[in-house]
Design a protein around this motif. Structure first.
Motif, short mmCIF file in Angstrom:
data_model
loop_
_atom_site.label_atom_id
_atom_site.label_comp_id
_atom_site.label_asym_id
_atom_site.label_seq_id
_atom_site.Cartn_x
_atom_site.Cartn_y
_atom_site.Cartn_z
N ALA A 129 8.19 0.64 -2.17
CA ALA A 129 8.03 0.77 -0.72
C ALA A 129 6.58 0.52 -0.31
O ALA A 129 6.30 -0.14 0.69
CB ALA A 129 8.49 2.14 -0.26
N ALA A 130 5.63 1.07 -1.09
CA ALA A 130 4.21 0.87 -0.77
C ALA A 130 3.83 -0.60 -0.87
O ALA A 130 3.12 -1.15 -0.01
CB ALA A 130 3.35 1.71 -1.71
N ALA A 131 4.31 -1.26 -1.94
CA ALA A 131 4.01 -2.68 -2.11
C ALA A 131 4.62 -3.52 -0.99
O ALA A 131 3.97 -4.41 -0.43
CB ALA A 131 4.51 -3.16 -3.47
N LEU A 132 5.87 -3.23 -0.64
CA LEU A 132 6.54 -4.00 0.41
C LEU A 132 5.88 -3.78 1.76
O LEU A 132 5.78 -4.70 2.58
CB LEU A 132 8.02 -3.62 0.47
CG LEU A 132 8.85 -3.97 -0.77
CD1 LEU A 132 10.30 -3.54 -0.58
CD2 LEU A 132 8.79 -5.46 -1.08
N THR A 133 5.40 -2.56 2.01
CA THR A 133 4.67 -2.28 3.25
C THR A 133 3.41 -3.13 3.33
O THR A 133 3.06 -3.65 4.40
CB THR A 133 4.31 -0.79 3.34
OG1 THR A 133 5.51 0.00 3.29
CG2 THR A 133 3.56 -0.47 4.62
N SER A 134 2.71 -3.27 2.21
CA SER A 134 1.52 -4.11 2.18
C SER A 134 1.86 -5.56 2.47
O SER A 134 1.14 -6.26 3.19
CB SER A 134 0.83 -3.99 0.82
OG SER A 134 0.43 -2.66 0.57
N PHE A 135 2.98 -6.04 1.91
CA PHE A 135 3.40 -7.41 2.17
C PHE A 135 3.73 -7.62 3.64
O PHE A 135 3.40 -8.67 4.22
CB PHE A 135 4.63 -7.76 1.31
CG PHE A 135 4.34 -7.86 -0.16
CD1 PHE A 135 3.10 -8.30 -0.60
CD2 PHE A 135 5.29 -7.51 -1.09
CE1 PHE A 135 2.82 -8.40 -1.96
CE2 PHE A 135 5.04 -7.60 -2.45
CZ PHE A 135 3.79 -8.04 -2.89
#
Length: 347
Positions: free
Chosen positions: A171-177
């Motif tokens: 979720a954190a990585a996808l939020t950054s994307f």
């Protein structure tokens, strides 16, 4: 989608619920939901009387009050539909994974749908409502498979803790994307950021109608999986001994959950924690039998999101707080409490 080993026996207090008690709680939940529907239509930045409400229900929108009610009716309907979808989706996910921390937001599935939609907006010009729904469902499905694959690595298989950590990291990585895609696109950044918060403002019956077929399919698949989820709760080996095709059951139930959370995210944005809070509350009321738990989770999810929408209108008058903010305020402390109480063991 489960961890290896045999799950501990559920608390007897949660398992045994007499039929009359369940029916009583069903009536209570329906009464609360009905009261919240009336409140949602009546309360907003402008006060309205019963005459305005009755006239608006009859199709009139001549006065300011009637026009306000006319706007609130589809908004209320969207809160009910999305809340029911997220509550049911969370209950199915927890049953499929036997993970007390499972939730479309916690496992990063909402953010998978969100990233797919944002990428569609920015790079492919996907503004058709139907295309957005399909894109969100595809993104949710890819995220679910990825999180499960990552959580399955190493010894012990996909334990609740590993799935929760994999979901949080994803979720954190996808939020950054999502942020990386949005920042260079000033022409769509404001609308995307507003949608990313998660809310039911600006609802129309046309938007609800677009996602309704997907939600109905997800609802049917999920409810039809109830008996099989009861078998899975006994452990994979015993479920197989009872004649269940474990992999197929798990995949079909997960598909229903992905359809629900993907379609809900497409129409209302990534609203987190509803699918975490609601199933745990419903287990206290009706026990762990999924034949009761799933429909109760849908009704209670609808009530929770409708209540959050009403509170968001009241506390920030004349503005409002989106439901995504309020569910996060409720769900984050609840998530911590579940971790401490359950010590991330299986259901």
């Amino acid at each position: 989608m489960t961890s290896t080993g045999t799950a501990p026996a559920p608390d007897a207090a949660l398992v045994r619920r007499p039929g009359p008690a369940r029916v009583l709680w069903l009536l209570v939940v329906l009464a609360v939901l009905g009261a919240l529907l009336a409140t949602s239509v009546a309360i907003g930045s402008r006060g309205v009387g019963w005459a305005d409400i009755v006239a608006a229900l009859g199709g009139s929108s001549e006065t300011i009050g009637e026009a306000a009610v006319t706007k609130r009716i589809p908004r209320t309907a969207l809160a009910v539909v999305v809340g029911a979808a997220l509550g049911l989706s969370g209950a199915v996910m927890q049953g499929v994974t036997r993970n007390p921390l499972a939730d479309p937001g916690v496992l990063g599935i909402n953010m998978g749908a969100s990233l797919a939609v944002v990428a569609g907006f920015a790079w492919f010009g996907l503004f058709s409502e139907t295309a957005i729904v399909w894109t969100a469902i595809a993104g949710a499905g890819v995220a679910a498979v990825f999180v499960y694959a990552v959580g399955s690595l190493g010894r012990g298989g996909p334990t609740p803790l590993k799935l929760a950590l994999a979901g949080a990291a994803t979720a954190a990585a996808l939020t950054s994307f999502v942020t990386a895609i949005t920042l260079p696109r000033g022409d769509i950044a404001e609308s995307i950021q507003s949608w990313e918060i998660g809310g039911v403002g600006g609802a129309t019956f046309d938007r609800i109608g677009t996602v309704l077929p997907f939600l109905l399919v997800g609802l049917a698949v999920s409810l039809l999986s109830a008996r099989s989820l009861n078998s899975l709760a006994l452990g994979d080996e015993l479920a197989a001994g009872l004649g269940e095709r474990v992999a197929l059951v798990r995949g079909v139930a997960a598909l229903g959950s992905v359809l629900l959370c993907g379609a809900a995210t497409a129409v209302a944005g990534p609203i987190a924690f509803v699918g975490l809070v609601v199933p745990h509350l419903c287990r206290l009321l009706v026990g762990v039998d999924h034949r009761w738990l799933l429909p109760f989770s849908a009704l209670t999810g609808a009530a929770l999101l409708t209540a959050a929408d009403v509170v968001g209108r009241v506390v920030a008058r004349p503005g409002e707080l989106d439901v995504g903010i309020l569910t996060a305020l409720i769900g984050a402390p609840f998530f911590i409490w579940i971790v401490r109480r359950q010590k991330v063991r299986e259901l």
